[in-house]
Design an enzyme around this catalytic site. Structure first.
Site, PDB file in Angstrom:
ATOM      1  N   TYR A  66      10.595  56.037  58.716  1.00 53.37           N
ATOM      2  CA  TYR A  66      11.059  55.591  60.036  1.00 53.37           C
ATOM      3  C   TYR A  66      11.262  54.083  60.036  1.00 53.37           C
ATOM      4  CZ  TYR A  66       6.271  53.963  61.077  1.00 53.37           C
ATOM      5  OH  TYR A  66       5.062  53.318  61.051  1.00 53.37           O
ATOM      6  N   CYS A  67      12.090  53.612  60.963  1.00 57.29           N
ATOM      7  CA  CYS A  67      12.315  52.185  61.170  1.00 57.29           C
ATOM      8  C   CYS A  67      12.671  51.985  62.644  1.00 57.29           C
ATOM      9  CB  CYS A  67      13.404  51.646  60.243  1.00 57.29           C
ATOM     10  SG  CYS A  67      15.022  52.432  60.468  1.00 57.29           S
ATOM     11  N   THR A  68      13.150  50.819  63.005  1.00 59.41           N
ATOM     12  CA  THR A  68      13.383  50.502  64.421  1.00 59.41           C
ATOM     13  C   THR A  68      14.437  51.390  65.065  1.00 59.41           C
ATOM     14  OG1 THR A  68      12.820  48.202  63.962  1.00 59.41           O
ATOM     15  CG2 THR A  68      13.931  48.662  66.054  1.00 59.41           C
TER      16      THR A  68
END
Length: 478
Positions: A330-332
C-alpha cells in the site's frame, strides 16, 4: 437552398453572439475614445475584427448550436455549452492546430463563474491563519479541496500534454504539482471546489484518458490553492520517481489490485493469523520513513527509506525476506504500488503480490476507523490529513505524543521534525542536536553551487536498510 439557409442562420447566430458580448455604453471609457466595446472569456476587445476573430476561433461550436446546426468537427473534443476558454478546443496556446489528435486543447468555460468563486478569495485569510496554527484544516472543507490522481497510459507527445496541463491549471487558478511522462500523468492540485470540479470534468473528457481515467481515480481532501506555494508542471522520465526505466519495469506488470473492502478483509485475516504465529503474508508500506512514522497499517513492515527511488535497492537487499510470501502493498494514493509491485514481481521470489487500489486515501474514505491508524502524510503544506484521533508518533525532544511536522529551523536543512509546542517554546525547533547546536556551514563549489552539510538525521540512517527480521517476527505481524 439548404446550404444557403444554414449559412444565413450561422451568420445571424454569429452576429447575435457578438452582440451579446457588447459592453454597455454607460460602462465604457468616459473619455474621448470608445475604449473596450466587447468582453468575452475574460478578454477585452476594442475593435470589431478582434472580437470576430476570437469568436470564429474559439466559439464556433457555440455559434453552430445557436444556429441549430450542431457542433462541427473542430468541436469534437466536447467543449461546454457556453464555449471554451481562450485556448479553444481545436487550437493550442499559440493558436496553431494540434497535430496530435489524441490530445485535446479544450479548456472549460468559466464565463458563468465569478472570480471569487473560482479563486476563493477567502484563501488569503486562510493563509494568515495557516501561519498561526492548523485552522485551515478545519475550515478547508468550506473553501476548497486538494485533488490527488494519476493515470498510466501511452503519451505520444508529453510536451504537448504538459503545455495543456499548465494552461488548464492556470485557467482555473489551481496550484500544485503535475508530472507528465510518456507513461502517463501524475498530479496533485488545489483550488476552490468550483475549480477542482471543472478540472475533473475536463480531465475525464480528454480523449487521451478516455476509458482509462474515471471519477473514482480522483482522491479529494479539504484544502485549496493555499496548500501549495505555486504551480509546477513538467515532463519527466517517470511519473513517480522510482529510478528504474519504465521500459525495463513497466506499470503493465503490476500486482493484483484489491478494492478497499478486499484489502480490509485481507489485513483482517493477516492480523488474525499473525496473532497465532501462522501468517505467510507481509503487509508492506511502500512509502518513506517519515510518512509511515505518523501513520500506518497495524502489523506492517515499513522500510526505513528516505526516497521511493531507494525502494528497488531495498527489495534487492532484502529478497530473502519476501521469498515465498504473499505481499500486500500500500501507499498514499496507489501510484507507487503500481511500479513498486511490478519491480517486486520482476524478482520472481514472492508467491503473490497484491496492492491497495486507490491507496490509503480511498481506504480511509470507507474505513476511517479501520486498520490504518494515525495521520496520512501528504506532500503539500498541510503535511498530514486525519481520519481518526490516534497519534502514534512522538515529539523528537520530550517524547510526548505529537504528529504535526514542521521543517527544521536550521536554514540549510530540509528535514522534517516532530517538535511539540512546549519544546518549540524552549527553542527546540531543529531536527537533531547537530542542527540545533550550530548554524550549518555552507561550502561552495567553484560553480557557485551551495552544499548543505549532513546532519545527524541523515548520517545515522543507511541509504538502504537491511531488515533484521526473524521469521517469528514476521509471523506475528511485528
Amino acid at each position: 437552398a439548404g446550404r444557403k439557409q444554414r449559412a444565413a442562420a450561422r451568420r445571424k447566430a454569429f452576429s447575435l453572439f457578438v452582440k451579446a458580448k457588447e459592453v454597455p455604453a454607460a460602462s465604457r471609457c468616459p473619455g474621448g475614445g470608445e475604449g473596450v466595446r466587447w468582453r468575452c472569456c475574460r478578454q477585452a476587445f476594442e475593435e470589431l475584427p478582434g472580437i470576430h476573430r476570437h469568436v470564429a476561433l474559439h466559439h464556433s461550436g457555440d455559434v453552430g448550436r445557436q444556429a441549430g446546426l450542431g457542433a462541427g468537427p473542430a468541436e469534437a473534443g466536447g467543449s461546454p455549452a457556453d464555449g471554451p476558454a481562450p485556448a479553444g478546443s481545436a487550437t493550442g496556446p499559440s493558436g496553431h492546430s494540434c497535430s496530435n489528435p489524441e490530445i485535446s486543447w479544450a479548456l472549460p468555460d468559466t464565463s458563468h463563474v465569478s472570480h471569487d468563486d473560482l479563486t476563493s478569495i477567502i484563501l488569503f485569510f486562510l493563509n494568515i491563519l495557516f501561519l498561526f496554527g492548523y485552522l485551515c484544516h478545519a475550515l478547508g472543507s468550506q473553501v476548497g479541496e486538494v485533488l490527488l490522481y494519476y493515470c498510466y497510459c501511452e503519451v505520444k507527445d508529453p510536451e504537448k500534454l504538459c503545455a495543456w496541463q499548465k494552461a488548464l491549471c492556470q485557467h482555473l487558478h489551481l496550484t500544485g504539482k503535475v508530472r507528465v511522462a510518456s507513461e502517463g500523468i501524475n498530479g496533485t492540485v488545489g483550488g476552490s471546489k468550483v475549480a477542482t470540479s471543472l478540472y475533473i470534468k475536463v480531465m475525464l473528457s480528454q480523449p487521451l484518458f478516455k476509458n482509462i481515467l474515471c471519477q473514482e481515480d480522483f482522491k479529494s481532501s479539504a484544502g485549496g490553492a493555499h496548500c501549495f506555494p505555486d504551480l509546477r508542471v513538467g515532463v519527466f522520465k517517470e511519473i513517480v520517481p522510482m529510478g528504474v526505466d519504465p521500459k525495463i519495469v513497466s506499470y503493465k506488470e503490476t500486482g493484483i489490485h484489491l478494492s478497499p473492502q478486499e484489502f480490509h478483509r485481507e489485513v483482517e485475516q493477516y492480523l488474525s493469523q499473525a496473532s497465532q504465529g501462522q501468517s505467510d503474508t507481509i503487509l508492506l508500506d511502500c512509502r518513506n520513513f517519515y510518512e509511515s512514522k505518523i501513520g500506518h497499517f497495524q502489523g506492517c513492515l515499513a522500510p526505513d527509506i528516505r526516497k521511493f527511488s531507494y525502494f528497488p535497492s531495498y527489495v534487492d537487499e532484502n529478497l530473502e525476506l519476501f521469498k515465498d510470501k504473499r505481499v500486500l502493498m500500500y501507499c498514499t494514493g496507489g501510484i507507487r504500488c503500481e511500479r513498486g509491485s511490478a519491480y517486486l514481481r520482476s524478482k520472481a521470489v514472492c508467491r503473490e503480490v497484491y496492492q491497495l487500489k486507490g491507496g490509503i486515501h480511498k481506504y480511509l474514505e470507507e474505513f476511517p476507523d479501520g486498520f490504518y491508524r494515525g495521520k496520512l502524510f501528504v506532500f503539500d503544506d498541510r503535511y498530514a490529513i486525519c481520519s481518526n484521533e490516534d497519534i502514534i508518533s512522538a515529539c523528537r525532544y520530550c517524547g510526548v505524543l505529537w504528529d504535526q511536522y514542521k521543517l527544521c529551523s536550521s536554514q540549510h536543512c530540509r528535514q522534517l521534525v516532530l517538535t511539540c509546542p512546549s519544546c518549540c517554546n524552549k527553542g527546540l525547533t531543529a531536527c537533531c542536536p547537530v542542527c540545533q547546536e550550530k548554524e550549518l556551514k555552507v561550502t561552495s563549489r567553484a560553480s557557485g553551487q551551495t552544499l548543505k552539510e549532513e546532519c545527524e538525521c541523515t548520517r545515522r540512517r543507511p541509504r538502504v536498510p537491511i531488515e533484521n527480521v526473524s521469521p517469528r517476527m514476521l509471523d506475528t505481524g511485528k
